[in-house]
Design a protein around this motif. Structure first.
Motif, PDB file in Angstrom:
ATOM      1  N   THR A  19       0.821  -1.302  -0.174  1.00  0.00           N
ATOM      2  CA  THR A  19       0.159   0.053  -0.217  1.00  0.00           C
ATOM      3  C   THR A  19       0.860   1.217  -0.013  1.00  0.00           C
ATOM      4  O   THR A  19       2.123   1.210  -0.127  1.00  0.00           O
ATOM      5  CB  THR A  19      -1.046   0.194   1.244  1.00  0.00           C
ATOM      6  N   TYR A  20       0.400   2.260   0.016  1.00  0.00           N
ATOM      7  CA  TYR A  20       1.178   3.526  -0.015  1.00  0.00           C
ATOM      8  C   TYR A  20       1.951   3.630   1.182  1.00  0.00           C
ATOM      9  O   TYR A  20       1.502   3.277   2.279  1.00  0.00           O
ATOM     10  CB  TYR A  20       0.313   4.701  -0.065  1.00  0.00           C
ATOM     11  N   ARG A  21       3.223   4.055   1.375  1.00  0.00           N
ATOM     12  CA  ARG A  21       4.332   4.215   2.303  1.00  0.00           C
ATOM     13  C   ARG A  21       3.746   4.554   3.720  1.00  0.00           C
ATOM     14  O   ARG A  21       4.026   4.299   4.828  1.00  0.00           O
ATOM     15  CB  ARG A  21       5.499   4.535   1.844  1.00  0.00           C
ATOM     16  N   GLN A  35       1.440  10.755   6.729  1.00  0.00           N
ATOM     17  CA  GLN A  35       2.500  11.832   7.091  1.00  0.00           C
ATOM     18  C   GLN A  35       4.063  10.976   6.961  1.00  0.00           C
ATOM     19  O   GLN A  35       4.429  11.001   5.955  1.00  0.00           O
ATOM     20  CB  GLN A  35       2.356  12.482   8.391  1.00  0.00           C
ATOM     21  N   THR A  36       4.347  10.063   7.794  1.00  0.00           N
ATOM     22  CA  THR A  36       5.752   9.665   7.753  1.00  0.00           C
ATOM     23  C   THR A  36       5.563   8.113   7.946  1.00  0.00           C
ATOM     24  O   THR A  36       5.127   7.357   8.749  1.00  0.00           O
ATOM     25  CB  THR A  36       6.334  10.137   9.294  1.00  0.00           C
ATOM     26  N   PRO A  37       6.079   7.485   6.930  1.00  0.00           N
ATOM     27  CA  PRO A  37       6.450   5.969   6.754  1.00  0.00           C
ATOM     28  C   PRO A  37       7.177   5.374   7.897  1.00  0.00           C
ATOM     29  O   PRO A  37       7.969   6.084   8.492  1.00  0.00           O
ATOM     30  CB  PRO A  37       6.897   5.710   5.521  1.00  0.00           C
ATOM     31  N   PRO A  38       6.866   4.003   8.326  1.00  0.00           N
ATOM     32  CA  PRO A  38       7.890   3.566   9.158  1.00  0.00           C
ATOM     33  C   PRO A  38       9.131   3.406   8.666  1.00  0.00           C
ATOM     34  O   PRO A  38       9.332   3.286   7.377  1.00  0.00           O
ATOM     35  CB  PRO A  38       7.013   2.212   9.433  1.00  0.00           C
ATOM     36  N   LEU A  39      10.168   3.482   9.611  1.00  0.00           N
ATOM     37  CA  LEU A  39      11.517   3.128   9.197  1.00  0.00           C
ATOM     38  C   LEU A  39      11.669   1.719   8.321  1.00  0.00           C
ATOM     39  O   LEU A  39      12.296   1.679   7.235  1.00  0.00           O
ATOM     40  CB  LEU A  39      12.494   3.068  10.367  1.00  0.00           C
ATOM     41  N   VAL A  40      10.907   0.740   8.942  1.00  0.00           N
ATOM     42  CA  VAL A  40      10.823  -0.549   8.450  1.00  0.00           C
ATOM     43  C   VAL A  40       9.393  -1.323   8.502  1.00  0.00           C
ATOM     44  O   VAL A  40       8.620  -0.663   9.340  1.00  0.00           O
ATOM     45  CB  VAL A  40      12.034  -1.741   8.988  1.00  0.00           C
TER      46      VAL A  40
END
Length: 255
Positions: A151-153, A163-168
């Motif tokens: 899905t979208y990051r 807003q902010t994707p997870p690092l992993v």
């Protein structure tokens, strides 16, 4: 007064204000300019408060004890939370709506465990195991079945939604439990409604840091840019997105 002196004075004042606002500011106020004895920089009082660690820390507020939803209410109208409770877990009841804690929180440490339901492979992306953990009712840490589910990051599990994707991607496979440990720092607002300091969040997903003191840009709106309404403490909310996501072992520590 020269520019350099002005700069130094301004910096000194800024540091002084920061120290005064710090919870442990008294620890850094030395009575001697250049102490030459080790005890001059040792602080004994007040003694550090004792918290007994464990599965639930001794100072934690238990938000779900496996028996009932007495700590929760409908986010829409304040009526009793109508999600399904069974065998020590509770599950979204379709159409029951988002639920919120009756108690409101500011800075806090939240522990919550969630599980995506077993769903058909035909469901993809945001259709699969979708829910969310909200702070102050407006800042969402996304809950989603992101195990082999593209899905979208900035909309997958562990993201600050939109807003902010997870690092992993540390998501457990569908049907297994996921653990979030979240440290939330509430925003501070100025007297005229501006932002003095923004909200920040750290998210540990299944033991892996996926948000590291991440700045929250504002309310996590589905459409449009983040907004920053002035607010005080707010509830922890769990989203009814139409998927039968389950939760257990929820506790919170106020900071």
């Amino acid at each position: 007064m020269t520019i350099n002196k002005k700069f130094i004075l301004g910096l000194s004042l800024s540091l002084a204000v920061y120290s005064m606002n710090s919870a442990n500011a008294q620890d850094f106020r030395f009575t001697q300019k250049n102490p030459d004895k080790p005890e001059a920089t040792e602080f004994w009082d007040p003694e550090v408060r004792v918290v007994t660690p464990g599965a639930v820390p001794s100072d934690a507020i238990v938000l779900f004890d496996g028996k009932n939803l007495d700590s929760w209410e409908s986010a829409k109208d304040g009526s009793a939370a109508k999600w399904d409770v069974k065998d020590g877990i509770f599950t979204v009841a379709k159409g029951a709506g988002t639920i919120s804690t009756k108690k409101h929180f500011g800075d806090c440490q939240l522990h919550i465990e969630w599980r995506s339901p077993i769903e058909p492979e035909t469901l993809k992306g945001q259709q699969k195991g979708n829910s969310g953990v909200f702070f102050a009712g407006i800042y969402e840490v996304q809950v989603l079945n992101s195990y082999q589910n593209r899905t979208y990051r900035n909309g997958q599990a562990g993201s600050i939604y939109k807003q902010t994707p997870p690092l992993v991607n540390a998501t457990s496979k569908m049907g297994d439990w996921n653990i979030y440990d979240i440290i939330y720092t509430a925003p501070r607002f100025t007297a005229n409604g501006g932002i003095e300091t923004p909200a920040y969040v750290t998210v540990i997903h299944n033991g892996v840091i996926v948000q590291n003191h991440t700045k929250i840009q504002g309310a996590t709106n589905y459409i449009g840019q983040p907004t920053n309404p002035v607010h005080e403490k707010g509830p922890i909310s769990l989203q009814d997105h139409g998927n039968l996501v389950s939760f257990r072992n929820i506790w919170i520590r106020e900071m």
